[in-house]
Enzyme design. Structure first.
Site, PDB file in Angstrom:
ATOM      1  N   ARG A  51      52.664  17.520  -6.585  1.00  0.00           N
ATOM      2  CA  ARG A  51      52.098  16.208  -6.934  1.00  0.00           C
ATOM      3  C   ARG A  51      51.930  15.376  -5.668  1.00  0.00           C
ATOM      4  NH1 ARG A  51      56.027  14.843 -12.137  1.00  0.00           N
ATOM      5  NH2 ARG A  51      55.425  16.646 -13.404  1.00  0.00           N
ATOM      6  N   ASP A  53      50.893  12.578  -3.058  1.00  0.00           N
ATOM      7  CA  ASP A  53      50.789  11.136  -3.257  1.00  0.00           C
ATOM      8  C   ASP A  53      49.401  10.612  -2.905  1.00  0.00           C
ATOM      9  OD1 ASP A  53      53.427  10.876  -4.074  1.00  0.00           O
ATOM     10  OD2 ASP A  53      54.164  10.525  -2.043  1.00  0.00           O
ATOM     11  N   ARG A 206      56.892  12.705   5.491  1.00  0.00           N
ATOM     12  CA  ARG A 206      56.388  11.515   6.194  1.00  0.00           C
ATOM     13  C   ARG A 206      57.507  10.766   6.906  1.00  0.00           C
ATOM     14  NH1 ARG A 206      53.397   8.627   1.431  1.00  0.00           N
ATOM     15  NH2 ARG A 206      53.232   6.955   2.992  1.00  0.00           N
TER      16      ARG A 206
END
Length: 253
Positions: A51, A53, A206
């Site tokens: 999934r 972002d 990230r």
């Protein structure tokens, strides 16, 4: 008949992979295109491997759907090359395309059958921004030391509590993850991190890159990763790097 798809998309044009009310998602966009190919004779549901972002790109997202209608199965089971072209006709200018389609085994699941996920994060490291790579890379004007970043990245290898490297909104019950591969290298003006694990925490890649960026700038030492892993304190790790530098590049099954 279960069909496995490889999907490429520009994350900037979507509010992530997962279907959600009132927001444009990759999942819904591709589902709509497939249903159009099938003349809405069957409403399929697409299952993705990850999934991603809002803003995150993919060059090889994997998804699958099940086709139950005997008429449609008979038409398309030996025509998956034409199926790809037909789906992509409806995906024109949508920001996503299907690059491959194949018949999968009955026990295949795009998400639950995954053995390894591979991501790449790209920094554009030049004092002047690029109009070409904007929204494709994270621009850092100051010179980064990719050797220090790579050395620091090796502390992530293996199994660790990564509580310091996940977002406050992460819903995972267990913060322990195993990093199988990680490297940082320079290619001209690009600093590239490649990382592989079976699963990741929310924003883990990230935040990892945001922290390695500080090491590349000399703001923190290479061995500070050890202390961050021990502390589990998100506030002591680096910023969350922007989503548009992140790419899902491969899924192993």
């Amino acid at each position: 008949m279960k069909i496995k798809l490889t999907v490429e998309y520009d994350g900037i044009k979507f509010f992530g992979w997962q279907k959600q009310e009132d927001f444009n998602s990759v999942q819904e966009t591709v589902e709509t295109a497939i249903n159009s190919v099938f003349d809405n004779k069957e409403q399929i549901e697409l299952f993705g491997a990850g999934r991603t972002d809002t803003g995150v790109h993919a060059t090889a997202q994997i998804a699958h759907f099940e086709l139950l209608n005997p008429e449609l199965i008979n038409i398309w089971k030996n025509n998956l090359g034409k199926f790809i072209l037909a789906v992509n006709f409806y995906l024109q200018d949508k920001g996503t395309l299907v690059t491959n389609a194949e018949i999968a085994s009955d026990d295949f699941h795009a998400r639950f059958s995954v053995k390894m996920r591979y991501y790449k994060y790209i920094i554009f490291n030049r004092n002047i921004k690029s109009v070409i790579y904007e929204n494709r890379t994270w621009h850092i004007a100051q010179k980064l030391d990719e050797n220090k970043m790579h050395k620091a990245a090796q502390y992530f290898l293996g199994t660790h509590n990564l509580n310091a490297f996940r977002s406050a909104h992460c819903n995972a019950a267990n913060p322990i993850r195993t990093i199988s591969e990680i490297s940082v290298y320079r290619k001209e003006d690009f600093i590239i991190m490649e990382i592989a694990a079976k699963s990741f925490l929310h924003n883990q890649v990230r935040i990892t890159m945001g922290t390695l960026k500080d090491i590349g700038l000399g703001k923190i030492s290479e061995d500070s990763i050890t202390q961050l892993l021990k502390s589990g304190d998100r506030t002591k790790a680096g910023v969350t790097a922007p989503p548009y530098g992140l790419y899902l590049i491969k899924i192993d099954y």
